[in-house]
Write an enzyme that holds these catalytic residues in place. Structure first.
Site, PDB file in Angstrom:
ATOM      1  N   HIS A 187       0.854  -1.201   0.000  1.00  0.00           N
ATOM      2  CA  HIS A 187       0.000   0.000   0.000  1.00  0.00           C
ATOM      3  C   HIS A 187       0.886   1.246   0.000  1.00  0.00           C
ATOM      4  O   HIS A 187       0.677   2.188  -0.769  1.00  0.00           O
ATOM      5  CB  HIS A 187      -0.904  -0.021   1.231  1.00  0.00           C
ATOM      6  CG  HIS A 187      -1.562   1.289   1.560  1.00  0.00           C
ATOM      7  ND1 HIS A 187      -0.872   2.342   2.137  1.00  0.00           N
ATOM      8  CD2 HIS A 187      -2.833   1.725   1.407  1.00  0.00           C
ATOM      9  CE1 HIS A 187      -1.688   3.369   2.296  1.00  0.00           C
ATOM     10  NE2 HIS A 187      -2.890   3.023   1.872  1.00  0.00           N
ATOM     11  N   ASN A 188       1.899   1.264   0.876  1.00  0.00           N
ATOM     12  CA  ASN A 188       2.757   2.433   0.976  1.00  0.00           C
ATOM     13  C   ASN A 188       3.630   2.607  -0.268  1.00  0.00           C
ATOM     14  O   ASN A 188       3.919   3.736  -0.673  1.00  0.00           O
ATOM     15  CB  ASN A 188       3.624   2.338   2.223  1.00  0.00           C
ATOM     16  CG  ASN A 188       2.839   2.647   3.492  1.00  0.00           C
ATOM     17  OD1 ASN A 188       1.617   2.506   3.516  1.00  0.00           O
ATOM     18  ND2 ASN A 188       3.510   3.055   4.543  1.00  0.00           N
ATOM     19  N   GLU A 191       1.471   4.192  -2.690  1.00  0.00           N
ATOM     20  CA  GLU A 191       1.315   5.577  -2.239  1.00  0.00           C
ATOM     21  C   GLU A 191       2.502   6.439  -2.694  1.00  0.00           C
ATOM     22  O   GLU A 191       2.330   7.564  -3.161  1.00  0.00           O
ATOM     23  CB  GLU A 191       1.208   5.583  -0.713  1.00  0.00           C
ATOM     24  CG  GLU A 191       1.113   6.940  -0.061  1.00  0.00           C
ATOM     25  CD  GLU A 191       1.153   6.822   1.452  1.00  0.00           C
ATOM     26  OE1 GLU A 191       2.007   7.494   2.074  1.00  0.00           O
ATOM     27  OE2 GLU A 191       0.350   6.047   2.012  1.00  0.00           O
TER      28      GLU A 191
END
Length: 470
Positions: A187-188, A191
């Site tokens: 996810h990061n 991001e």
């Protein structure tokens, strides 16, 4: 005294807000901080929620205050501090008690901790929490890794405090041991790529089209009403519209162009490389942050080479700006495709059975990369998995429409000397992915020439060598 449903250690910004979120949803929570004064201050300032908060002076008090089997959330700095806290808790805990690491842990540390607790009668949850300070307080996206039994013990609390998307809770059990923290890591990484691509579009608008920040803010606000609707586009519009209260200048213009990172983006790149999965847009974004930190070197290089950009010719500014929305959409799709491909590979390697559609759904609210286009991703992973996200029919249509704009945008930026590493990487990834016969045949020939590594032929099976001689 009525026992607490859950405990929490670490009353920093994230821990404090998570504790208030839990209390606000009707659950008693026991809290402890290494500094007793901070615990007392937190409880004293909790206002109407104070009757659901049990401040504890010692770890023994904390454990005694929680209903067995006791779930205890750790909101401490990732790394050694987590191990130290587990070691301090172990003598105090009983069978089936659950230690929950809710920090940004490396999933390999989480897997190690699971292994170390195996056979101890205690269990462990590695829990990814996304949404920052606001998410922790009002509803984060929560990614849980652990045993199903431990998940069931905390499911009601975590479901209650999670973000909601059209009444669906943005929390899910994703698999055993390190699954939750791995998904948070990727996810990061996504991001990082998303933020970097937005920054590159900003660079094109600022240095190529020479738009002022007010015009840029309006453009991002407009995009947020269309296919790019997302939290990051929304806050970009707000950031660009903000003025510095001290100078009156656009706030973004007084901020040093050097970005930090805490490790999760870098971990996502390392794991992608370890599994042999190309995640080039994410890699480019991580590298861009590293390059941004070389502020003095970049200033010195500019003095050697001159200012790299002269802006776009007036005649092409309008069409260049018109391409940017679709270019950003294409770049985002490529970055998400890479992130989901890394998760697919990890799911097989670690036997997690990661539910890709569920992951897309729990990212739709609460987290930093929430966007309307996650619905489309969830739909793509339902039924027969598409393999790479770019092979799903809906995304084939989107990329077919958007890639020409990405291609023109990258070309114009290159000609103007505007760096767009993540957008360039996304375009190259797409072009390489959709090329049926690439150029690795030459690489294989070279490898065989200098190392006798062998190669496969297109006309018959088996390993072969070329006529290179000695």
């Amino acid at each position: 005294m009525q026992q607490a449903e859950i405990g929490l250690i670490g009353l920093g910004v994230m821990g404090s807000n998570l504790a208030l979120n839990i209390a606000e949803h009707g659950y008693r929570i026991a809290v402890w901080n290494r500094t007793a004064e901070k615990t007392r201050s937190f409880a004293a300032t909790a206002g109407a929620l104070s009757d659901r908060i049990v401040p504890c002076e010692t770890l023994e008090d904390l454990v005694a205050a929680i209903r067995p089997p006791r779930p205890i959330i750790l909101m401490v700095q990732a790394g050694a501090a987590v191990d130290e806290q587990i070691a301090a808790l172990r003598p105090l805990l009983s069978a089936d008690d659950i230690v929950i690491d809710a920090g940004n842990a490396n999933f390999r540390d989480t897997m190690r901790r699971f292994a170390e607790l195996e056979g101890s009668s205690l269990t462990f949850i590695g829990m990814g929490v996304s949404g920052g300070e606001e998410g922790a307080r009002h509803g984060p996206s929560i990614m849980v890794g652990g045993t199903q039994a431990s998940w069931l013990r905390v499911r009601d609390v975590l479901t209650a405090i999670s973000a909601r998307y059209r009444d669906e809770p943005c929390v899910a059990w994703l698999g055993r041991n390190g699954a939750g923290h791995f998904v948070k890591t990727i996810h990061n990484g996504i991001e990082y790529a998303d933020m970097q691509m937005i920054a590159e579009i900003y660079g094109i608008l600022r240095d190529g089209a020479r738009l002022d920040t007010a015009a840029m803010a309006r453009l991002f606000e407009q995009w947020n009403g269309g296919r790019l609707e997302s939290y990051l586009i929304e806050i970009t519009a707000k950031v660009l519209a903000a003025a510095d209260p001290e100078t009156g200048r656009p706030m973004v213009d007084v901020i040093v162009d050097s970005a930090g990172q805490k490790g999760t983006g870098r971990w996502s790149v390392i794991e992608a490389q370890m599994m042999g999965v190309p995640a080039t847009a994410i890699e480019a974004a991580v590298a861009a942050r590293g390059l941004s930190a070389l502020k003095d070197e970049r200033a010195a290089a500019e003095s050697l080479y001159g200012t790299p950009t002269t802006g776009f010719e007036r005649a092409i500014v309008r069409e260049a700006v018109a391409d940017l929305e679709l270019a950003l959409l294409a770049g985002k799709i490529a970055a998400y495709a890479q992130g989901f491909a890394v998760m697919e590979a990890a799911s097989k390697e670690f036997d997690w059975g990661l539910p890709m559609a569920t992951i897309a759904r729990i990212w739709r609210a609460g987290c930093i990369i929430r966007s309307q286009f996650l619905d489309t991703i969830a739909e793509a992973f339902e039924g027969a998995p598409p393999g790479n996200l770019m092979a799903a029919p809906r995304f084939v249509d989107l990329m077919t429409e958007a890639v020409p704009a990405l291609r023109r945008t990258v070309a114009r930026a290159a000609l103007a000397g505007i760096p767009v590493p993540a957008l360039s990487a996304a375009l190259a990834y797409f072009d390489a992915y959709r090329t049926g016969r690439g150029t690795a045949n030459l690489v294989q020939a070279q490898r065989d020439f200098f190392g006798a590594h062998g190669f496969e032929r297109i006309d018959r099976p088996g390993a072969h060598h070329g006529p290179w001689g000695a």
